[in-house]
Design a protein around this motif. Structure first.
Motif, short mmCIF file in Angstrom:
data_model
loop_
_atom_site.label_atom_id
_atom_site.label_comp_id
_atom_site.label_asym_id
_atom_site.label_seq_id
_atom_site.Cartn_x
_atom_site.Cartn_y
_atom_site.Cartn_z
N THR A 388 0.85 -1.19 0.00
CA THR A 388 0.00 0.00 0.00
C THR A 388 0.89 1.24 0.00
O THR A 388 1.96 1.26 0.61
N VAL A 389 0.43 2.27 -0.73
CA VAL A 389 1.19 3.52 -0.88
C VAL A 389 0.33 4.65 -0.34
O VAL A 389 -0.82 4.83 -0.77
N THR A 390 0.87 5.42 0.61
CA THR A 390 0.13 6.56 1.17
C THR A 390 1.03 7.79 1.21
O THR A 390 2.26 7.67 1.27
N VAL A 391 0.38 8.95 1.17
CA VAL A 391 1.10 10.22 1.25
C VAL A 391 0.40 11.10 2.28
O VAL A 391 -0.80 11.35 2.16
N LEU A 392 1.15 11.55 3.30
CA LEU A 392 0.63 12.44 4.32
C LEU A 392 1.65 13.55 4.56
O LEU A 392 2.80 13.27 4.95
N LYS A 393 1.25 14.78 4.30
CA LYS A 393 2.11 15.94 4.53
C LYS A 393 3.50 15.73 3.90
O LYS A 393 4.54 15.79 4.55
N GLU A 394 3.48 15.42 2.60
CA GLU A 394 4.70 15.27 1.82
C GLU A 394 5.61 14.15 2.32
O GLU A 394 6.82 14.13 2.05
N THR A 395 5.02 13.22 3.05
CA THR A 395 5.76 12.02 3.47
C THR A 395 5.18 10.82 2.74
O THR A 395 4.01 10.49 2.91
N LEU A 396 6.01 10.21 1.91
CA LEU A 396 5.58 9.03 1.16
C LEU A 396 5.87 7.78 2.00
O LEU A 396 6.99 7.61 2.50
N ARG A 397 4.85 6.97 2.14
CA ARG A 397 5.00 5.74 2.93
C ARG A 397 4.64 4.55 2.04
O ARG A 397 3.53 4.50 1.49
N ILE A 398 5.57 3.63 1.92
CA ILE A 398 5.34 2.39 1.17
C ILE A 398 5.44 1.24 2.16
O ILE A 398 6.48 1.05 2.81
N GLU A 399 4.37 0.50 2.28
CA GLU A 399 4.31 -0.59 3.26
C GLU A 399 4.09 -1.92 2.54
O GLU A 399 3.20 -2.03 1.69
N VAL A 400 4.91 -2.89 2.87
CA VAL A 400 4.78 -4.25 2.33
C VAL A 400 4.52 -5.19 3.50
O VAL A 400 5.28 -5.20 4.48
N THR A 401 3.44 -5.96 3.41
CA THR A 401 3.09 -6.90 4.48
C THR A 401 2.95 -8.30 3.91
O THR A 401 2.56 -8.48 2.75
#
Length: 547
Positions: A388-401
């Protein structure tokens, strides 16, 4: 449009890709063991229930196959049923069709038993009631823990038999009523003998199907009642539509996260890796070339789709299934889920893209890109890696589970065994020998004959004899799945998949970031640390937070 497209498959095709779980679950429809055995297949998260029925009506109790078939048919094809969980790595429609086929075999037997019961029992009802009462008392005594009481059951049957013989020889009645009284004594016994032959023949047929499925799946389920041959066959058309609905629901792209249970149908989350860094422009003046989460996800999808390709001609992945999933949260104790409206039970492509781009925080569904291997170990192991790929306040977060679902419980893989008993030899009494017992006992013949009389109304049979309650939210595959971690090689496969998937995700994401003028220094540093950490991947209860 072909015949099969219109009517649906009537005989599931044997063989196919990794059908071991399907055949194991389907074989349960033909079993003749006690229905309480279903409790042996319960796992940590899903427990079946067994309704005992009326204590005074044990003669109507179903066996495993009878209760299982009816429970699966009611739950998966019943009118107004609750939504189902997808059965990855198996074909639920094939299982349901085998349940229908097993019920059809039993229905044909019950129709003949009913005819025998009517001619040899109902017409001589006083005698039938006496014999049924004796067998019911005997069955109740045999269930007792006290050996003295259980021994009285067989003694009671023998005593009644002696009284019946004496009554025949010295009949106190004469004329018509004398002959009718003799018929009340003899004809229920004759009917029992005919019923025994019929029950043995049907039991052999059911056991052949049971063994055939577990020996390679060469048994097809014949369900002619699901093929409407004329417009006025409403029941057949309704059954056909129910099977089509089941198949469509299996293809849905909506799944459910049930807290510590993980994603229902995919298994618990055993590992999680996060890359979260600030999006800093490579050139502060020009800034970042704008992109959205969907842009990153599409590039990751391309990379994951070619995981099975490699330069070295050795080893490697089988071709994976890459799919966009819409995940909804349900509580760990939830007993039901809800599906998207419509006939295909799918979230449309435009909604998938909207959720991917917009739903990064607060309530609502979330988007995940999944790469899945559902047919490893002949379908015994399902590995799913979700990104899943999310963006919050110019912070890109890529999470692999990582999610893993193990093989179907071994209870469903047990082949039929001929009933035997070990006894002492006649002369050398210190030695023992094994003798074969009848496949169908006298008590079983009486039970089947009694059930046949009311088999036309299943709710009454359930109320009298009991039934199996399936674990909710119900899905055939995950309800009776074991954890894969006790199997050394299955565990190795699940752990080994994490590293190449994580690296492929990072490689694809970084391609997009570079193309959109993002400074990669922090991302490269973080990715290097994750690349080292994932090499020590080990299964954990990632959904159980220590808080």
């Amino acid at each position: 449009m072909s015949f099969e497209d219109f009517f649906g498959p009537q005989v599931p095709r044997p063989g196919g890709e990794a059908q071991a779980p399907t055949y194991a679950l389907a074989s349960a429809a033909y079993r003749d063991t006690p229905m309480e055995e279903i409790k042996k297949a319960d796992n940590e998260w899903h427990q079946s229930t067994v309704s005992e029925g009326r204590s005074w009506a044990k003669i109507f109790r179903p066996n495993f196959g009878e209760a299982y078939s009816q429970a699966v048919i009611d739950r998966m094809l019943g009118v107004g049923r609750k939504p189902l969980i997808q059965s990855f790595g198996s074909e639920p429609q094939m299982v349901v069709e085998h349940c229908l086929a097993a019920n059809r075999i039993r229905k044909e037997r019950d129709q003949r038993l009913t005819a025998i019961m009517f001619l040899c029992g109902v017409l001589f009802l006083p005698g039938l009631l006496v014999w049924l009462l004796v067998f019911q008392l005997r069955a109740t005594m045999l269930k007792a823990d006290n050996k003295r009481v259980s021994g009285l059951g067989s003694a009671l049957l023998a005593a009644v038999g002696v009284v019946a013989v004496v009554f025949l020889i010295r009949m106190p009645l004469t004329g018509f009523w004398g002959w009718y009284a003799r018929g009340c004594i003899v004809l229920p016994v004759v009917g029992w003998y005919l019923a025994k032959r019929l029950c043995e023949s049907t039991a052999n047929n059911l056991r052949e199907a049971w063994d055939g499925l577990l020996s390679g799946g060469s048994v097809g389920a014949k369900v002619p009642e699901a093929v409407p041959t004329s417009p006025d066959q409403a029941a057949a058309e309704q059954l056909r539509q129910s099977l089509a609905r089941l198949s469509a629901e299996q293809q849905s792209n909506a799944v459910f996260y049930a807290g510590p249970k993980g994603i229902l149908g995919m298994g618990t989350r055993w590992g999680s890796w996060h890359l979260a860094e600030e999006l800093v422009p490579l050139d502060p003046v020009k800034g970042i070339h704008e992109f959205r989460a969907w842009t990153v996800v599409r590039e990751i999808e391309k990379e994951l789709s070619v995981l099975h390709r490699q330069h070295l001609k050795t080893g490697g992945f089988p071709e994976p299934q890459v799919k966009h999933w819409i995940v909804s949260h349900v509580g760990a104790g939830a007993k039901a889920v809800s599906r998207p409206e419509g006939t295909d039970y799918k979230v449309g492509p435009s909604d998938v893209e909207r959720i991917c781009n917009s739903n990064h925080f607060d309530k609502g569904e979330r988007h995940y890109l999944g790469v899945q291997w559902p047919y490893l170990w002949d379908g015994g192991l399902i590995i799913t890696m979700m990104t899943t790929v999310t963006v919050l306040k110019e912070t890109l977060r890529i999470e692999v589970t990582g999610h893993a679902l193990g093989p179907v419980n071994g209870l469903f893989s047990g082949k039929p065994e001929a009933p035997t008993r070990t006894v002492a030899k006649t002369v050398r009494f210190w030695e023992t020998r094994t003798i074969k017992l009848p496949l169908v006992t006298p008590d079983e013949v009486v039970r089947l004959s009694a059930r046949a009389l009311i088999s036309w109304y299943p709710p009454l049979l359930k109320w009298l004899g009991g039934s199996i309650g399936l674990p909710e939210p119900f899905g055939l595959r995950h309800a009776w799945a074991d954890q894969p971690w006790s199997h050394r090689f299955m565990a190795d496969d699940a752990l080994r998949a994490a590293t190449p998937v994580l690296r492929a995700v990072h490689r694809a994401a970084f391609t997009v970031l570079k193309e959109h003028d993002v400074n990669m220094d922090k991302f490269n540093s973080r990715a290097g640390a994750l690349s080292g950490a994932v090499q020590e991947a080990s299964p954990k209860k990632a959904d159980t937070y220590d808080a």
